[in-house]
Scaffold this motif. Structure first.
Motif, PDB file in Angstrom:
ATOM      1  N   THR A   1       0.825  -1.208   0.000  1.00  0.00           N
ATOM      2  CA  THR A   1       0.000   0.000   0.000  1.00  0.00           C
ATOM      3  C   THR A   1       0.860   1.259   0.000  1.00  0.00           C
ATOM      4  O   THR A   1       0.335   2.358  -0.195  1.00  0.00           O
ATOM      5  CB  THR A   1      -0.942   0.017   1.214  1.00  0.00           C
TER       6      THR A   1
ATOM      7  N   LYS B   1      -7.080   1.754 -10.536  1.00  0.00           N
ATOM      8  CA  LYS B   1      -8.245   1.046 -11.072  1.00  0.00           C
ATOM      9  C   LYS B   1      -7.805  -0.265 -11.717  1.00  0.00           C
ATOM     10  O   LYS B   1      -8.462  -1.309 -11.549  1.00  0.00           O
ATOM     11  CB  LYS B   1      -8.956   1.932 -12.090  1.00  0.00           C
TER      12      LYS B   1
ATOM     13  N   VAL C   1      -7.197  -3.198  -9.348  1.00  0.00           N
ATOM     14  CA  VAL C   1      -8.385  -3.937  -8.925  1.00  0.00           C
ATOM     15  C   VAL C   1      -8.937  -4.792 -10.059  1.00  0.00           C
ATOM     16  O   VAL C   1      -9.305  -5.962  -9.860  1.00  0.00           O
ATOM     17  CB  VAL C   1      -9.471  -2.962  -8.414  1.00  0.00           C
TER      18      VAL C   1
ATOM     19  N   GLY D   1      -5.801  -6.834  -6.798  1.00  0.00           N
ATOM     20  CA  GLY D   1      -6.964  -6.410  -6.031  1.00  0.00           C
ATOM     21  C   GLY D   1      -8.284  -6.915  -6.549  1.00  0.00           C
ATOM     22  O   GLY D   1      -9.345  -6.358  -6.222  1.00  0.00           O
TER      23      GLY D   1
ATOM     24  N   ALA E   1     -11.514  -7.289  -4.517  1.00  0.00           N
ATOM     25  CA  ALA E   1     -12.205  -6.090  -4.031  1.00  0.00           C
ATOM     26  C   ALA E   1     -13.346  -5.669  -4.946  1.00  0.00           C
ATOM     27  O   ALA E   1     -14.134  -4.788  -4.595  1.00  0.00           O
ATOM     28  CB  ALA E   1     -11.217  -4.933  -3.893  1.00  0.00           C
TER      29      ALA E   1
ATOM     30  N   ILE F   1     -13.849   0.842  -8.986  1.00  0.00           N
ATOM     31  CA  ILE F   1     -13.086   0.797  -7.736  1.00  0.00           C
ATOM     32  C   ILE F   1     -11.600   0.772  -8.060  1.00  0.00           C
ATOM     33  O   ILE F   1     -11.154   0.045  -8.948  1.00  0.00           O
ATOM     34  CB  ILE F   1     -13.471  -0.436  -6.892  1.00  0.00           C
TER      35      ILE F   1
ATOM     36  N   GLY G   1      -7.630   0.748  -5.988  1.00  0.00           N
ATOM     37  CA  GLY G   1      -7.055   0.490  -4.674  1.00  0.00           C
ATOM     38  C   GLY G   1      -5.767  -0.282  -4.736  1.00  0.00           C
ATOM     39  O   GLY G   1      -5.242  -0.570  -5.811  1.00  0.00           O
ATOM     40  N   LYS G   2      -5.263  -0.625  -3.564  1.00  0.00           N
ATOM     41  CA  LYS G   2      -3.994  -1.359  -3.472  1.00  0.00           C
ATOM     42  C   LYS G   2      -4.013  -2.302  -2.285  1.00  0.00           C
ATOM     43  O   LYS G   2      -4.526  -1.979  -1.213  1.00  0.00           O
ATOM     44  CB  LYS G   2      -2.808  -0.391  -3.325  1.00  0.00           C
ATOM     45  N   THR G   3      -3.461  -3.482  -2.515  1.00  0.00           N
ATOM     46  CA  THR G   3      -3.361  -4.513  -1.491  1.00  0.00           C
ATOM     47  C   THR G   3      -2.057  -4.396  -0.707  1.00  0.00           C
ATOM     48  O   THR G   3      -1.101  -3.764  -1.147  1.00  0.00           O
ATOM     49  CB  THR G   3      -3.392  -5.907  -2.155  1.00  0.00           C
TER      50      THR G   3
ATOM     51  N   GLY H   1      -8.978   1.206  -0.681  1.00  0.00           N
ATOM     52  CA  GLY H   1      -9.647   1.391  -1.957  1.00  0.00           C
ATOM     53  C   GLY H   1     -10.577   2.581  -1.951  1.00  0.00           C
ATOM     54  O   GLY H   1     -10.889   3.147  -0.894  1.00  0.00           O
TER      55      GLY H   1
ATOM     56  N   SER I   1     -13.950   4.718  -4.437  1.00  0.00           N
ATOM     57  CA  SER I   1     -14.951   4.658  -5.491  1.00  0.00           C
ATOM     58  C   SER I   1     -15.739   5.969  -5.497  1.00  0.00           C
ATOM     59  O   SER I   1     -15.905   6.606  -4.445  1.00  0.00           O
ATOM     60  CB  SER I   1     -15.889   3.469  -5.254  1.00  0.00           C
TER      61      SER I   1
ATOM     62  N   THR J   1      -8.581  -7.503   1.552  1.00  0.00           N
ATOM     63  CA  THR J   1      -9.325  -7.233   0.327  1.00  0.00           C
ATOM     64  C   THR J   1     -10.744  -7.767   0.418  1.00  0.00           C
ATOM     65  O   THR J   1     -11.705  -7.118  -0.016  1.00  0.00           O
ATOM     66  CB  THR J   1      -8.605  -7.864  -0.872  1.00  0.00           C
TER      67      THR J   1
END
Length: 666
Positions: free
Chosen positions: A326, A509, A512, A517, A520, A527, A529-531, A550, A552, A580
């Motif tokens: 992250t 984006k 995901v 991701g 998610a 959506i 995000g980052k794991t 994450g 949105s 996630t």
């Protein structure tokens, strides 16, 4: 002259006789009356009239904390015993409305000279309303020497909901933790006083100095958002289990906190109950609450206080851990913003980088091959991130660490954040970012952060580069409801440009929809995000922290959800995808509630992500100290390596904020 002297002598003699006579008269004839007056003034002139502590509201006006009026029943034996008729009427009234028996009354009246005796405490309005009606009706005209003294008791209508964000209150209206502690001076008012004296006919006269009630707070907390987070976390805890789950929900446009959750909650109405601490004791597993109470009673005060402090501790603000993958968005954002890369470059991953005396491996030991910048984040490639950080150099890399607020306070307006001095040591800076530290920091290993730091920094990555001070209070109201102070956006600085922010949103984006991701995905929603996956110190113990941050929708971010799961209850923690999956569960309920419309084409994830088997980061011997602020002892293990799973980086708790565990990102 002699006549004049004789006249003066007679005058002074007469005055002396009058004074002596007055002394005798007031002491022996009317002494009782004046004693009564003196006693009454001594007892009544200093009676406190309490203020009402201000309310705490959520963003929709629902009460999160309030102070309810209760009553103390006070008797004045001296007045009650003034006549037989008064005593008889008073006894009957007290028996009828408060259940006070003759035997109890005899005890209370034993000190016949007393003017103040509290016989019942914290009576509710329902318990006193019939008596009040009886007195006002005139039927209780003979009742004397009985009064109800106001008091306030702090109440939390939602019990444990948002307990770590709210804090609680102890005796004396002293706020402890959370909002109650940080805004104690606003919430508290000023006591008034009742002054009493005997009039010409010896009736008790009173004058009142009105108390000043405390200010109320309107917060950014959304009660329903908090409920959604709590419900899903409790269900997930029941399904998978974990040492702890923490969730932070923010509005990225202004860094308002919408919800903050830590598992192992407590009820602020009874904050000192030991029952919620049961999870901390292995011997208490499977034990009933009653049995645990007996066990807790045997503890000494120091043991109890430690258990309670651990329970009250706010992980989101107070605990530091390695962010792992992250952290990668910040490495890439800084490189893009400073022109070190344009985003069109490609980097070759062969599975390992030889830096100084160490071989630092990617999670894919066979290498990812040629990846562009977006793919480097999608596949969470350590090798590519190390190459990007090398292009930045220690100066530029540290510049963006500071701009994004790492190693420093966020100044969130609730208590529990460590000092700048302590937080400064949690990351490597330009003078300590040697080649190995620079390489590992690029993918979130060695640096330690708090959830509040990373969540706030992430908001700036996706909101156009605006770093706002996070906050939970948006208005302060006086006792009449007038606005005293108002807080909106508190812009601290710019981190990156709008152009860089737009590029990062699209890359996140892809993480995901195409990368690590996938779990998610919520069908129909955009959506990004980052794991993150973190092996905790000491290395090789198989304990991990899993996370996902994450947002949105991607085109116009309305909400950021940051989930951290400490030691998920899975056989293989590193590949469980716990953070996630928890994000997905919360987002499925929260996005429709927030009226965020479906704008994406992404279909619901089939649960298959790009998880990888955990692989040691260091080939062979690892550095003696691999985490900023840690010690060699904390890094020791039978396998002194850092592992990575799921194509993500590791994260865990640092040592600078009283956490027992320190973890390292991959």
């Amino acid at each position: 002259m002699r006549k004049r002297l004789l006249f003066l002598l007679l005058v002074f003699s007469m005055i002396f006789v009058v004074i002596v006579g007055a002394i005798v008269y007031y002491n022996f004839v009317r002494g009782d009356k004046y004693s009564q007056k003196v006693l009454s003034q001594n007892n009544y002139e200093s009676i406190t009239v309490p203020f009402k502590r201000g309310n705490i509201y959520d963003c929709n006006g629902s009460i999160l904390a309030t102070s309810n009026k209760v009553y103390n029943l006070v008797l004045e034996p001296k007045n009650i015993l003034s006549s037989e008729k008064v005593e008889r009427a008073t006894r009957e009234a007290l028996n009828k409305y408060f259940g006070i028996t003759d035997s109890e009354m005899n005890d209370y009246l034993r000190d016949s000279e007393s003017w103040y005796k509290v016989v019942r405490k914290k009576l509710t309005y329902d318990e006193v309303k019939d008596y009040q009606a009886f007195i006002k009706s005139g039927e209780g005209g003979l009742v004397s020497g009985v009064r109800l003294q106001d008091e306030y008791v702090r109440s939390y209508p939602n019990n444990e909901l948002a307990c770590h964000m709210l804090g609680f209150v102890v005796s004396g209206n002293e706020g402890i933790g959370g909002i109650e502690g940080s805004y104690n001076s606003y919430l508290n008012g000023q006591n008034g006083r009742t002054y009493s004296y005997l009039g010409a006919n010896y009736n008790l006269q009173k004058s009142l100095e009105t108390p000043v009630d405390g200010d109320s707070l309107v917060t950014t907390i959304d009660t329903e958002t908090q409920r959604i987070v709590q419900k899903n976390c409790e269900e997930f805890m029941a399904e998978m289990g974990a040492k702890n789950m923490s969730v932070l929900v923010m509005n990225p446009k202004n860094c308002e906190i919408l919800a903050l959750y830590n598992s192992h909650q407590f009820d602020p109405n009874n904050a000192y109950s030991m029952v919620p601490t049961k999870y901390q004791f292995k011997d208490a597993l499977g034990m009933s609450d009653e049995a645990f109470k007996s066990m807790a009673d045997a503890m000494d005060d120091e043991e109890k206080l430690k258990a309670l402090n651990d329970l009250w501790r706010n992980f989101v603000i107070s605990d530091s851990f390695e962010p792992g993958s992250t952290f990668k968005p910040f490495t890439i954002s800084g490189a893009l913003e400073d022109g070190v890369i344009t985003g069109d470059e490609s980097f070759y991953c062969d599975g390992i980088q030889h830096i100084a005396d160490y071989d630092i491996k990617c999670h894919n030991v066979y290498g990812h091959g040629m990846l562009n910048v977006s793919q480097a984040l999608e596949y969470s490639c350590n090798d590519c991130l190390m190459q990007i950080a090398a292009l930045e150099g220690s100066s530029i890399f540290d510049k963006y660490q500071v701009l994004f607020g790492f190693g420093q306070k966020t100044n969130i307006d609730i208590s529990g954040e460590a000092s700048d001095e302590d937080l400064y040591s949690m990351i490597y800076h330009e003078d300590t970012l040697n080649p190995v530290e620079l390489a590992t920091s690029s993918f979130g290993q060695g640096v330690t952060v708090t959830m509040m730091q990373l969540g706030t920094a992430f908001c700036s990555v996706i909101n156009g580069g605006y770093y706002y001070q996070p906050h939970v209070v948006k208005q302060i109201l006086d006792s009449d409801g007038n606005i005293v102070e108002s807080y909106d956006k508190i812009l601290v600085r710019r981190t990156i440009s709008n152009d860089t922010s737009d590029k990062m949103k699209q890359i996140l984006k892809e993480v995901v929809e195409e990368g690590t991701g996938k779990k998610a995905i919520v069908e129909g929603y955009e959506i990004g995000g980052k794991t993150g996956t973190a092996e905790k110190l000491p290395r090789g113990n198989g304990k991990y922290i899993l996370s996902f941050i994450g947002f949105s929708p991607v085109s116009d971010p309305q909400v950021v959800i940051y989930c951290v799961v400490d030691e998920p209850g899975a056989d293989d923690q590193s590949s469980s995808g716990a953070g996630t999956i928890l994000f997905n569960k919360i987002a499925e309920d929260l996005l429709p509630y927030m009226n965020i419309y479906k704008t994406g084409d992404a279909t619901e994830s089939d649960g298959i992500g790009m998880d990888e088997v955990a692989t040691p980061v260091f080939e062979g011997e690892a550095p003696e100290i691999s985490v900023a602020g840690s010690t060699p002892e904390e890094n020791q293990s039978d396998q002194p390596t850092t592992e990575e799973g799921e194509g993500e980086e590791s994260e865990g708790e640092g040592d600078g904020t009283e956490s027992d565990d320190t973890s390292e990102g991959n």
